[in-house]
Design a protein around this motif. Structure first.
Motif, PDB file in Angstrom:
ATOM      1  N   SER A   1      63.051  56.026  35.523  1.00  0.00           N
ATOM      2  CA  SER A   1      64.434  56.405  35.818  1.00  0.00           C
ATOM      3  C   SER A   1      64.475  57.185  37.129  1.00  0.00           C
ATOM      4  O   SER A   1      63.836  58.233  37.260  1.00  0.00           O
ATOM      5  CB  SER A   1      65.010  57.247  34.684  1.00  0.00           C
ATOM      6  OG  SER A   1      65.044  56.509  33.482  1.00  0.00           O
ATOM      7  N   ALA A   2      65.208  56.665  38.086  1.00  0.00           N
ATOM      8  CA  ALA A   2      65.240  57.254  39.428  1.00  0.00           C
ATOM      9  C   ALA A   2      66.246  56.470  40.263  1.00  0.00           C
ATOM     10  O   ALA A   2      66.883  55.537  39.785  1.00  0.00           O
ATOM     11  CB  ALA A   2      63.857  57.206  40.081  1.00  0.00           C
ATOM     12  N   LEU A   3      66.327  56.854  41.528  1.00  0.00           N
ATOM     13  CA  LEU A   3      67.184  56.168  42.495  1.00  0.00           C
ATOM     14  C   LEU A   3      66.304  55.279  43.367  1.00  0.00           C
ATOM     15  O   LEU A   3      65.313  55.755  43.925  1.00  0.00           O
ATOM     16  CB  LEU A   3      67.913  57.210  43.345  1.00  0.00           C
ATOM     17  CG  LEU A   3      69.080  56.802  44.222  1.00  0.00           C
ATOM     18  CD1 LEU A   3      70.142  56.077  43.415  1.00  0.00           C
ATOM     19  CD2 LEU A   3      69.667  58.031  44.882  1.00  0.00           C
ATOM     20  N   TYR A   4      66.657  54.010  43.477  1.00  0.00           N
ATOM     21  CA  TYR A   4      65.847  53.035  44.198  1.00  0.00           C
ATOM     22  C   TYR A   4      66.591  52.537  45.423  1.00  0.00           C
ATOM     23  O   TYR A   4      67.763  52.155  45.341  1.00  0.00           O
ATOM     24  CB  TYR A   4      65.475  51.865  43.276  1.00  0.00           C
ATOM     25  CG  TYR A   4      64.502  52.268  42.209  1.00  0.00           C
ATOM     26  CD1 TYR A   4      64.940  52.903  41.051  1.00  0.00           C
ATOM     27  CD2 TYR A   4      63.135  52.059  42.371  1.00  0.00           C
ATOM     28  CE1 TYR A   4      64.047  53.318  40.080  1.00  0.00           C
ATOM     29  CE2 TYR A   4      62.236  52.463  41.397  1.00  0.00           C
ATOM     30  CZ  TYR A   4      62.701  53.091  40.256  1.00  0.00           C
ATOM     31  OH  TYR A   4      61.802  53.506  39.292  1.00  0.00           O
ATOM     32  N   PHE A   5      65.874  52.538  46.562  1.00  0.00           N
ATOM     33  CA  PHE A   5      66.461  52.104  47.823  1.00  0.00           C
ATOM     34  C   PHE A   5      65.691  50.924  48.385  1.00  0.00           C
ATOM     35  O   PHE A   5      64.465  50.964  48.495  1.00  0.00           O
ATOM     36  CB  PHE A   5      66.414  53.227  48.858  1.00  0.00           C
ATOM     37  CG  PHE A   5      67.312  54.389  48.562  1.00  0.00           C
ATOM     38  CD1 PHE A   5      66.826  55.506  47.901  1.00  0.00           C
ATOM     39  CD2 PHE A   5      68.643  54.374  48.946  1.00  0.00           C
ATOM     40  CE1 PHE A   5      67.643  56.582  47.626  1.00  0.00           C
ATOM     41  CE2 PHE A   5      69.466  55.453  48.673  1.00  0.00           C
ATOM     42  CZ  PHE A   5      68.968  56.553  48.013  1.00  0.00           C
ATOM     43  N   CYS A   6      66.427  49.915  48.775  1.00  0.00           N
ATOM     44  CA  CYS A   6      65.880  48.797  49.530  1.00  0.00           C
ATOM     45  C   CYS A   6      66.093  49.093  51.016  1.00  0.00           C
ATOM     46  O   CYS A   6      67.082  49.745  51.385  1.00  0.00           O
ATOM     47  CB  CYS A   6      66.626  47.529  49.115  1.00  0.00           C
ATOM     48  SG  CYS A   6      66.091  46.025  49.901  1.00  0.00           S
ATOM     49  N   ALA A   7      65.171  48.659  51.863  1.00  0.00           N
ATOM     50  CA  ALA A   7      65.308  48.930  53.292  1.00  0.00           C
ATOM     51  C   ALA A   7      64.703  47.795  54.100  1.00  0.00           C
ATOM     52  O   ALA A   7      63.815  47.086  53.634  1.00  0.00           O
ATOM     53  CB  ALA A   7      64.636  50.247  53.661  1.00  0.00           C
ATOM     54  N   VAL A   8      65.194  47.672  55.319  1.00  0.00           N
ATOM     55  CA  VAL A   8      64.649  46.692  56.262  1.00  0.00           C
ATOM     56  C   VAL A   8      64.351  47.405  57.572  1.00  0.00           C
ATOM     57  O   VAL A   8      65.067  48.321  57.980  1.00  0.00           O
ATOM     58  CB  VAL A   8      65.638  45.516  56.476  1.00  0.00           C
ATOM     59  CG1 VAL A   8      66.962  45.986  57.105  1.00  0.00           C
ATOM     60  CG2 VAL A   8      65.018  44.419  57.323  1.00  0.00           C
ATOM     61  N   ARG A   9      63.261  46.995  58.182  1.00  0.00           N
ATOM     62  CA  ARG A   9      62.867  47.650  59.431  1.00  0.00           C
ATOM     63  C   ARG A   9      63.698  47.143  60.592  1.00  0.00           C
ATOM     64  O   ARG A   9      63.989  45.950  60.690  1.00  0.00           O
ATOM     65  CB  ARG A   9      61.391  47.387  59.700  1.00  0.00           C
ATOM     66  CG  ARG A   9      60.883  48.005  60.995  1.00  0.00           C
ATOM     67  CD  ARG A   9      59.489  47.557  61.330  1.00  0.00           C
ATOM     68  NE  ARG A   9      59.180  47.860  62.715  1.00  0.00           N
ATOM     69  CZ  ARG A   9      58.120  47.391  63.344  1.00  0.00           C
ATOM     70  NH1 ARG A   9      57.271  46.602  62.720  1.00  0.00           N
ATOM     71  NH2 ARG A   9      57.898  47.700  64.598  1.00  0.00           N
TER      72      ARG A   9
ATOM     73  N   ASN B   1      61.071  51.438  65.026  1.00  0.00           N
ATOM     74  CA  ASN B   1      60.435  51.374  63.714  1.00  0.00           C
ATOM     75  C   ASN B   1      61.249  52.068  62.637  1.00  0.00           C
ATOM     76  O   ASN B   1      60.747  52.316  61.559  1.00  0.00           O
ATOM     77  CB  ASN B   1      59.035  52.001  63.781  1.00  0.00           C
ATOM     78  CG  ASN B   1      58.059  51.329  62.848  1.00  0.00           C
ATOM     79  OD1 ASN B   1      58.314  50.267  62.309  1.00  0.00           O
ATOM     80  ND2 ASN B   1      56.924  51.958  62.645  1.00  0.00           N
ATOM     81  N   ASN B   2      62.494  52.403  62.919  1.00  0.00           N
ATOM     82  CA  ASN B   2      63.287  53.058  61.895  1.00  0.00           C
ATOM     83  C   ASN B   2      63.744  52.026  60.862  1.00  0.00           C
ATOM     84  O   ASN B   2      63.636  50.820  61.071  1.00  0.00           O
ATOM     85  CB  ASN B   2      64.489  53.770  62.498  1.00  0.00           C
ATOM     86  CG  ASN B   2      65.381  52.849  63.294  1.00  0.00           C
ATOM     87  OD1 ASN B   2      65.054  52.531  64.433  1.00  0.00           O
ATOM     88  ND2 ASN B   2      66.474  52.405  62.704  1.00  0.00           N
ATOM     89  N   LEU B   3      64.250  52.535  59.749  1.00  0.00           N
ATOM     90  CA  LEU B   3      64.635  51.694  58.625  1.00  0.00           C
ATOM     91  C   LEU B   3      66.142  51.710  58.434  1.00  0.00           C
ATOM     92  O   LEU B   3      66.800  52.729  58.641  1.00  0.00           O
ATOM     93  CB  LEU B   3      63.959  52.188  57.349  1.00  0.00           C
ATOM     94  CG  LEU B   3      62.432  52.182  57.351  1.00  0.00           C
ATOM     95  CD1 LEU B   3      61.900  52.839  56.076  1.00  0.00           C
ATOM     96  CD2 LEU B   3      61.894  50.771  57.488  1.00  0.00           C
ATOM     97  N   PHE B   4      66.667  50.563  58.009  1.00  0.00           N
ATOM     98  CA  PHE B   4      68.049  50.473  57.557  1.00  0.00           C
ATOM     99  C   PHE B   4      68.017  50.385  56.038  1.00  0.00           C
ATOM    100  O   PHE B   4      67.386  49.489  55.486  1.00  0.00           O
ATOM    101  CB  PHE B   4      68.737  49.242  58.136  1.00  0.00           C
ATOM    102  CG  PHE B   4      68.950  49.302  59.616  1.00  0.00           C
ATOM    103  CD1 PHE B   4      68.167  48.562  60.470  1.00  0.00           C
ATOM    104  CD2 PHE B   4      69.948  50.102  60.153  1.00  0.00           C
ATOM    105  CE1 PHE B   4      68.352  48.615  61.841  1.00  0.00           C
ATOM    106  CE2 PHE B   4      70.145  50.155  61.521  1.00  0.00           C
ATOM    107  CZ  PHE B   4      69.340  49.416  62.364  1.00  0.00           C
ATOM    108  N   PHE B   5      68.718  51.295  55.382  1.00  0.00           N
ATOM    109  CA  PHE B   5      68.670  51.391  53.933  1.00  0.00           C
ATOM    110  C   PHE B   5      69.910  50.804  53.276  1.00  0.00           C
ATOM    111  O   PHE B   5      71.000  50.799  53.856  1.00  0.00           O
ATOM    112  CB  PHE B   5      68.574  52.858  53.506  1.00  0.00           C
ATOM    113  CG  PHE B   5      67.217  53.458  53.702  1.00  0.00           C
ATOM    114  CD1 PHE B   5      66.881  54.063  54.902  1.00  0.00           C
ATOM    115  CD2 PHE B   5      66.283  53.433  52.680  1.00  0.00           C
ATOM    116  CE1 PHE B   5      65.628  54.629  55.086  1.00  0.00           C
ATOM    117  CE2 PHE B   5      65.033  54.001  52.845  1.00  0.00           C
ATOM    118  CZ  PHE B   5      64.698  54.599  54.050  1.00  0.00           C
ATOM    119  N   GLY B   6      69.732  50.384  52.029  1.00  0.00           N
ATOM    120  CA  GLY B   6      70.868  50.087  51.178  1.00  0.00           C
ATOM    121  C   GLY B   6      71.442  51.375  50.603  1.00  0.00           C
ATOM    122  O   GLY B   6      70.948  52.466  50.867  1.00  0.00           O
ATOM    123  N   THR B   7      72.480  51.231  49.803  1.00  0.00           N
ATOM    124  CA  THR B   7      73.170  52.391  49.241  1.00  0.00           C
ATOM    125  C   THR B   7      72.463  52.968  48.032  1.00  0.00           C
ATOM    126  O   THR B   7      72.832  54.032  47.551  1.00  0.00           O
ATOM    127  CB  THR B   7      74.598  52.028  48.839  1.00  0.00           C
ATOM    128  OG1 THR B   7      74.566  50.835  48.050  1.00  0.00           O
ATOM    129  CG2 THR B   7      75.467  51.795  50.059  1.00  0.00           C
TER     130      THR B   7
END
Lengths: 115, 114
Positions: free
Chosen positions: B86-94, B100-106
């Motif tokens: 149980s936690a908060l899960y984030f998907c991201a794309v480089r 090299n920074n990441l773009f995250f989902g909500t």
């Protein structure tokens, strides 16, 4: 296991005040980042920092923001004159080198509340 | 421009059941995709990534993700959920054009019910 640390964990400030958020990246890392997350929204990239200068910044990172690595360990984000909309969780991250292919190590965040 | 979307704010699953947390991406070119997890009062922790190679990627804590190019998806899966998942899960794309920074989902909040 080494971790990125951030202080303070929470900060409350008045609109128009300056705040400095502090981060201690993992000691042998070379690239540093700040991200923020406004409540209920995406984690957004603010700025990246390498070799004592900004390497990339987003549209969010305007003249009110600055970053600094004042010594060999700390990496700071300064907001010169805070606005209500700066209220967010701010995350620091670091990577050891360019070849890590995006596996960033994040701190626990600082929750900033601007009143 | 690169982006990821997480269509579900909340996912509930019973302990022991399989779980799926969904992510779709939009990139030009080949994506570098990531999953991170955030436990309360902790930073974002890296779970796994897809760069190239096998579409099924295995990561920490028994999680895996399947890269599907035709559906532009990168769903996170686990065969048997634990309450401790149980936690908060984030998907991201480089960001392939930048530093090299990441773009995250909500983010998707996963709750595993005992």
């Amino acid at each position: 296991e080494p971790e990125v640390t951030q202080t303070p964990s929470h900060q409350v400030t008045q609109m128009g005040q300056e705040v400095i958020l502090r981060c201690v990246p993992i000691s042998n890392h070379l690239y540093f980042y700040w991200y923020r997350q406004i409540l209920g929204q995406k984690v957004e990239f603010l700025v990246s920092f390498y070799n004592n200068e900004i390497s990339e910044k987003s549209e969010i990172f305007d003249d009110q923001f600055s970053v600094e690595r004042p010594d060999g360990s700390n990496f700071t984000l300064k907001i010169r004159s805070t606005k209500l909309e700066d209220s967010a969780m701010y995350f620091c991250a670091s990577i050891p080198d360019w070849t890590s292919l995006g596996t960033q190590y994040f701190g626990p965040g600082t929750r900033l509340l601007v009143l | 421009a690169q982006s990821v979307a997480q269509p579900e704010d909340q996912v509930n699953v019973a302990e022991g059941n399989p779980l799926t947390v969904k992510c779709t991406y939009s990139v030009s070119g080949n994506p570098y995709l990531f999953w991170y997890v955030q436990y309360p009062n902790r930073g974002l922790q890296f779970l796994l990534k897809y760069i190239t190679g096998d579409n099924l990627v295995k990561g920490s804590y028994g999680f895996e993700a399947e890269f599907n190019k035709s559906q532009t998806s990168f769903h996170l899966k686990k065969p048997s959920a634990l309450v401790s998942d149980s936690a908060l899960y984030f998907c991201a794309v480089r960001d392939m054009t930048g530093a090299n920074n990441l773009f995250f989902g909500t983010g998707t909040r996963l709750t595993v019910i005992p």
